[in-house]
Scaffold this active site. Sequence first.
Site, PDB file in Angstrom:
ATOM      1  N   ASP A   1       1.608   9.683   4.101  1.00 45.14           N
ATOM      2  CA  ASP A   1       1.131   8.398   4.621  1.00 45.14           C
ATOM      3  C   ASP A   1      -0.381   8.431   4.828  1.00 45.14           C
ATOM      4  O   ASP A   1      -0.925   9.381   5.399  1.00 45.14           O
ATOM      5  CB  ASP A   1       1.805   8.085   5.958  1.00 45.14           C
ATOM      6  CG  ASP A   1       3.304   7.858   5.805  1.00 45.14           C
ATOM      7  OD1 ASP A   1       3.847   8.243   4.757  1.00 45.14           O
ATOM      8  OD2 ASP A   1       3.925   7.314   6.732  1.00 45.14           O
TER       9      ASP A   1
ATOM     10  N   HIS B   1       6.347   0.430   4.202  1.00 43.54           N
ATOM     11  CA  HIS B   1       5.281  -0.521   4.508  1.00 43.54           C
ATOM     12  C   HIS B   1       4.759  -1.218   3.264  1.00 43.54           C
ATOM     13  O   HIS B   1       3.892  -2.082   3.392  1.00 43.54           O
ATOM     14  CB  HIS B   1       4.130   0.185   5.233  1.00 43.54           C
ATOM     15  CG  HIS B   1       4.391   0.397   6.681  1.00 43.54           C
ATOM     16  ND1 HIS B   1       4.001  -0.497   7.661  1.00 43.54           N
ATOM     17  CD2 HIS B   1       5.023   1.398   7.339  1.00 43.54           C
ATOM     18  CE1 HIS B   1       4.364  -0.048   8.843  1.00 43.54           C
ATOM     19  NE2 HIS B   1       4.995   1.101   8.676  1.00 43.54           N
TER      20      HIS B   1
END
Length: 673
Positions: A207, A269
Amino acid sequence: MHRGEQAGSLPKITLPAATSRKNNDFSTWMERCEALLEAQDEANYLAKKQLAAQVRAYLANCAETHEKEQIFMRRRVGEMLGDERYEDRAPSSRNSTNKSCYAPVDEDESDEEDEDDEDEEVHPAITKAKSVKQIVKQERAEGLGMTADELLQRLLTRKSRMPISKRYVHKLLDKFVKVWTDKFSRCCSLVPDVAVPWGGQTVVVGDTHGQLEDVLTIFLAHGTPSSRNRYVFNGDIADRGPNACEIFFLLFAFFIEDPDCLVIIRGNHEDEEMNKLSSEEGGGFHEEVLQKYTGGVFMKFEAIYKMLPLAAVVQKELFVVHGGLARNAKSNLSLPFVGDIDAGIVSCPHGGCYPLCLEEQVFQDLLWSDPQEKLGWEANPRGAGIKWGPDLTASFLKRTGLKWIIRSHQLPEGKRGFSTHHLGLVYTLFSASNYCGTSGNKGGVCLLELRYNGESSRLVARFEEHYAPALEQGKLLEISQLPDIAARRTALEEAGAARASEDLQKVGQLQERAILHRMAGRVVELRPELWDDFRKCDERRTGKVPFASWCDILTSVCGESYPWSLGGELWGIVGADDAKDIPKGQRDVDYVRFLRRFEVAVNKEKWVGWKTILMKDAYEALYCFSALWHELSWSAHVGKDHCKEPTARASYCSMPWPMPIPSSRDKVTPSLA
């Protein structure tokens, strides 16, 4: 809301039938949707997504029925008027995965053929990478205005928040879609194979969440993407951080010049619903795009999300996925099964008017799941995905012939950039250092290399951590001028250590505020229970209790994981007695004043914003359908025979038109009771 239906539950009528389109039926269904939005748990993310899915399903049903009856209307009107303009023709598809919202901007490019270089033969299991010449990169980037290296240099020298030009962004996104489609969509694979180049390396990145300084630090420390230095970005590039757009643009630019240099895996996301949340709620990318560009750019990002793979297999032994394994990993989860998932419809399925099928459930689990050390699987507290145990990992690896798993999606414990689970079979990799500016953690990457011992090759993995220097200080630009990677790594370690010491105090203050904020939330949530316990302790009804009793009551009611004694000191709730020699634990606390200290303040515009937008879109879409029917009906009336049948068919919906469209200026008083 009907009797017996609890607040926060979905309306039972999930999809109005096409045969019952009466005004009262539809209005009742919409009123129940509004009632759900006005319930206490309106802020619940999954409930919002489920309700949005219901409305979308209704509109999709209306659109499908409208398209079918539009063909019939065209036939009838054409027969009456004898006009070929009304001939039967199929409407344009709305579900095109790769070209649904793309209108190329000044795209004048030709298909290039890669030059074939003769490579010396090595072991058949080893892939010898072909390096792309600089002139070929420039040809592929022709028409964009700058190369990937020039964009990288521009981002390093940029000290302000000025975005990249809109013209370049549109050209870049359009060209990326074409190049990505040419490379991956022909085989429609959601699980691409990534080979580790002989003599090079493959870098797996976790991430990044819009933290551009971490991506630049990784590129400076380990080299920019190329055929001999491949990258696998394991999702969650978007949201939370302020520079997710620039990260995407940089990766797209390198991919256009060399399609073999990197692979981007979809994370949870990379989802339009998550992006439209605020940064405090875990989103923020939609707001970032609108501040820098337009809604059209965000629509292109949405289409790109649906092109990204769900996982990747590195050197036929490493499974890279953003979240984790699915609930059927112990029985029938396989790589072909994941590759056959229809992932081009939505960014991530979330249920709604219908239960998720097995493919959709696996799709969601791959993006949202987390590991646990307990056997089996159970529901994930996140509200999506599962928590899976080591038995599912062992079964999946044995069935697929793979050896281990790298996933992201979760901040490792101990402020590290990586962590291990399931006896070393699963690794969590997280690359955003000092996550959200409050975690004080290091970021990590995984470096994969091939070692050849004469008869066979083996994959060697090495995890490295970093702490990214601040982008605004210009340190990264100075480090980029150093001649070799070894010097740059040393300089990055020194700059990262210096920033870590500077951030230590800031992180402590931010964490302290965050903890106090959560403590205040618990007080507001459990105020009635606290009041009862305070009243039981205050037998004389003085409105005060000793500080020690105050701490004990808060600990028993709100939980032991919070430092209530420290919170009382920081909040200044201890009474100022004249006798300074009284111990702190015996000083009185005005609990009435303390409970009235924290109140819930609701921003009316933000509270009704999502609801207003949803209802507005629904009404506008239905209004457009009715307008088209009236237009065709009027065309039929001016025909030869003034046929009345199209008018009768056009009035299939007795809903009054035009419908009122909610406005952001309407005064709406939310009911929190």
